[in-house]
Design a protein around this motif. Structure first.
Motif, PDB file in Angstrom:
ATOM      1  N   ARG A  41       0.461   2.281  -3.997  1.00  0.00           N
ATOM      2  CA  ARG A  41       1.575   3.195  -3.675  1.00  0.00           C
ATOM      3  C   ARG A  41       1.516   4.389  -4.614  1.00  0.00           C
ATOM      4  NH1 ARG A  41       6.808   3.432  -5.654  1.00  0.00           N
ATOM      5  NH2 ARG A  41       6.612   1.373  -6.630  1.00  0.00           N
ATOM      6  N   ILE A  42       1.684   5.589  -4.043  1.00  0.00           N
ATOM      7  CA  ILE A  42       1.713   6.812  -4.838  1.00  0.00           C
ATOM      8  C   ILE A  42       3.174   7.206  -5.036  1.00  0.00           C
ATOM      9  CG2 ILE A  42       0.843   9.154  -5.115  1.00  0.00           C
ATOM     10  CD1 ILE A  42      -1.333   7.042  -4.829  1.00  0.00           C
ATOM     11  N   ALA A  43       3.566   7.440  -6.279  1.00  0.00           N
ATOM     12  CA  ALA A  43       4.983   7.619  -6.591  1.00  0.00           C
ATOM     13  C   ALA A  43       5.528   8.973  -6.178  1.00  0.00           C
ATOM     14  CB  ALA A  43       5.212   7.404  -8.088  1.00  0.00           C
ATOM     15  N   ASP A  44       4.711  10.032  -6.221  1.00  0.00           N
ATOM     16  CA  ASP A  44       5.236  11.372  -5.940  1.00  0.00           C
ATOM     17  C   ASP A  44       4.121  12.275  -5.406  1.00  0.00           C
ATOM     18  OD1 ASP A  44       4.176  13.087  -8.439  1.00  0.00           O
ATOM     19  OD2 ASP A  44       4.805  11.116  -9.149  1.00  0.00           O
ATOM     20  N   GLU A  45       4.531  13.346  -4.747  1.00  0.00           N
ATOM     21  CA  GLU A  45       3.571  14.250  -4.122  1.00  0.00           C
ATOM     22  C   GLU A  45       2.712  14.978  -5.150  1.00  0.00           C
ATOM     23  OE1 GLU A  45       5.361  16.886  -1.330  1.00  0.00           O
ATOM     24  OE2 GLU A  45       6.127  15.283  -0.029  1.00  0.00           O
ATOM     25  N   ALA A  47       1.547  13.742  -7.881  1.00  0.00           N
ATOM     26  CA  ALA A  47       0.461  12.822  -8.228  1.00  0.00           C
ATOM     27  C   ALA A  47      -0.645  12.886  -7.179  1.00  0.00           C
ATOM     28  CB  ALA A  47       0.997  11.395  -8.361  1.00  0.00           C
ATOM     29  N   GLU A  48      -0.267  12.955  -5.908  1.00  0.00           N
ATOM     30  CA  GLU A  48      -1.267  13.075  -4.841  1.00  0.00           C
ATOM     31  C   GLU A  48      -2.094  14.344  -5.012  1.00  0.00           C
ATOM     32  OE1 GLU A  48       0.698  12.910  -1.099  1.00  0.00           O
ATOM     33  OE2 GLU A  48       1.390  10.843  -1.335  1.00  0.00           O
ATOM     34  N   MET A  62      -2.778   9.225 -13.716  1.00  0.00           N
ATOM     35  CA  MET A  62      -1.654   8.795 -12.869  1.00  0.00           C
ATOM     36  C   MET A  62      -1.450   7.283 -12.966  1.00  0.00           C
ATOM     37  SD  MET A  62      -0.406  11.594 -11.738  1.00  0.00           S
ATOM     38  CE  MET A  62      -0.927  12.232 -13.351  1.00  0.00           C
ATOM     39  N   TYR A  63      -2.549   6.533 -13.125  1.00  0.00           N
ATOM     40  CA  TYR A  63      -2.409   5.093 -13.328  1.00  0.00           C
ATOM     41  C   TYR A  63      -1.716   4.818 -14.659  1.00  0.00           C
ATOM     42  CZ  TYR A  63      -3.518   0.154 -13.805  1.00  0.00           C
ATOM     43  OH  TYR A  63      -3.409  -1.200 -13.967  1.00  0.00           O
ATOM     44  N   MET A  64      -2.105   5.531 -15.703  1.00  0.00           N
ATOM     45  CA  MET A  64      -1.468   5.375 -17.008  1.00  0.00           C
ATOM     46  C   MET A  64       0.029   5.654 -16.929  1.00  0.00           C
ATOM     47  SD  MET A  64      -4.317   7.356 -19.289  1.00  0.00           S
ATOM     48  CE  MET A  64      -3.177   7.758 -20.605  1.00  0.00           C
ATOM     49  N   ASP A  65       0.378   6.702 -16.176  1.00  0.00           N
ATOM     50  CA  ASP A  65       1.777   7.138 -16.114  1.00  0.00           C
ATOM     51  C   ASP A  65       2.624   6.332 -15.144  1.00  0.00           C
ATOM     52  OD1 ASP A  65       1.169   9.071 -17.958  1.00  0.00           O
ATOM     53  OD2 ASP A  65       0.953  10.687 -16.495  1.00  0.00           O
TER      54      ASP A  65
END
Length: 419
Positions: A41-45, A47-48, A62-65
């Motif tokens: 799952r991607i949390a926010d646009e 990040a995409e 992004m994985y770290m965050d």
């Protein structure tokens, strides 16, 4: 209409079984449905967009965050799925430009006269000793183990690594040995205890490793023969050594310094001396280090190919006597380290925080992927100045290993380090 991020994921993953939930809530099945299901799952646009623009660096960040979230499977499962589908492809002109600029910057940094080696070493090796205790073997060997015979434990494989290197060094009593990059002292102590009268000088740029190495040598009654020093190899002068060994340090030299490194080896090695260089290597030049590893793990490091390593050895007036390639041994080592580290997740988070834990999990998983799917390997190069310094066949390696096994059977157990 498919988002740009979904499009690149679909282009990347043709085989596999990925369930992807985008930032807008849309869920898509990607791949051909084969293999274990991985749910992301991607949390926010944002990040995409970041991952789409610069996956080499931003996926890890992004994985770290906590913005690239694994809801089923782990980060290794996802990276393996990607690697089973693709090599290091460049998907568009901006990504190609980013790669070229990184290569240029890293090449420049590696040639700058400013000496940042100590700072770069401290960035990684002066982390809390308790972190490394979470996943290393009892001798704190932070380099590739040698799984011979296959199926042995991490502890056994690390002993086999030390034995294999010692056998190739052709050690004799009362020799003077230099270890360039002495870690936490395990290799140096092994060589000294296995060889009567051997005097070892181990050098490191890590103050934390130096402290522990000296403590360990003192506890084992080796302080008179085993000396550890905070020393840059480039500034060593006035001494000649019968043997030189370097394990897992050459990767930190930097491609701009290979000539200087082997010139110094030539200066420090006795005329009838022997050196063993043990290093990670790659199948062909890459010109730059992975962006995530460069930024967060090993600043200004570089993994060479054999083809990049041999010319500066020859240029320095040294002879290559033997080259051995150890494929997949580091993949197995990293698998053991990662499993141990993840099993002690709570302790790692207590030492630092969850972001740091995910950073190291990504580093260990990504490194294992490199050895399993990008054909990275370990090379051991035997070097001398004199062709008569080594035998004309390789039978001596097995013969010396057999003798070293006899020594190991009587060697006192290793003491636990006091942290």
């Amino acid at each position: 209409m498919a988002s740009a991020f979904l499009s690149i994921v679909q282009k990347l993953i043709r085989k596999g079984n990925l369930k992807l939930t985008l930032a807008n809530g849309e869920t898509h099945m990607v791949g051909d449905g084969t293999g274990a299901l991985v749910v992301v799952r991607i949390a926010d646009e944002e990040a995409e967009k970041l991952i789409r623009r610069d996956p080499t660096l931003k996926l890890g960040e992004m994985y770290m965050d906590g913005r690239f979230i694994l809801e089923q499977g782990d980060i290794y499962d996802f990276l393996e799925m990607v690697k089973q589908n693709t090599t290091n492809e460049i998907f568009d002109i901006p990504m190609a430009a980013l790669l070229i600029s990184r290569i240029a910057i890293q090449q420049l940094k590696s040639r700058l006269p400013v000496n940042r080696s100590k700072r770069n070493v401290a960035h990684h090796y002066d982390l809390s000793e308790k972190l490394f205790e979470l996943f290393l073997d009892e001798d704190w060997q932070y380099s590739c183990a040698y799984y011979s015979p296959p199926g042995i434990s991490l502890e056994e494989a690390q002993v086999a690594k030390k034995r294999h290197i010692a056998a190739k060094l052709l050690l004799e009593p009362n020799q003077r040995v230099l270890e360039i990059g002495s870690g936490w002292g395990g290799m140096g102590m092994y060589l000294a205890e296995a060889t009567p009268g051997l005097e070892l000088t181990g050098i490191t740029l890590s103050e934390e490793q130096l402290k522990i190495s000296r403590e360990r040598a003192q506890k084992r009654g080796l302080s008179d023969r085993v000396k550890f020093e905070l020393q840059d190899y480039r500034t060593m002068t006035g001494r000649k050594f019968d043997r030189i060994v370097s394990v897992g340090m050459f990767e930190h030299v930097g491609i701009g310094n290979f000539d200087k490194y082997f010139k110094k080896v030539h200066e420090l090695l006795a005329d009838d001396g022997v050196m063993i260089l043990h290093s990670i290597a790659r199948p062909k030049p890459s010109f730059a280090t992975n962006a995530f590893i460069e930024k967060y793990i090993f600043p200004q490091g570089y993994v060479p190919s054999i083809g990049e390593t041999l010319p500066p050895i020859e240029k320095a007036g040294l002879l290559v006597r033997d080259v051995e390639v150890l494929p997949l041994h580091y993949a197995q080592t990293l698998r053991h380290w990662r499993e141990r580290f993840v099993a002690r997740k709570a302790e790692a988070i207590a030492l630092y925080d969850e972001r740091f834990f995910r950073m190291w999990e990504f580093y260990l998983a990504g490194s294992e992927i490199g050895f399993r799917w990008d054909e990275l390997f370990v090379m051991q190069i035997q070097i001398s100045k004199n062709q008569l310094a080594t035998p004309d066949n390789r039978n001596y390696i097995a013969e010396n290993e057999a003798k070293l096994k006899e020594f190991e059977a009587t060697r006192p157990p290793l003491e636990k380090v006091t942290l």
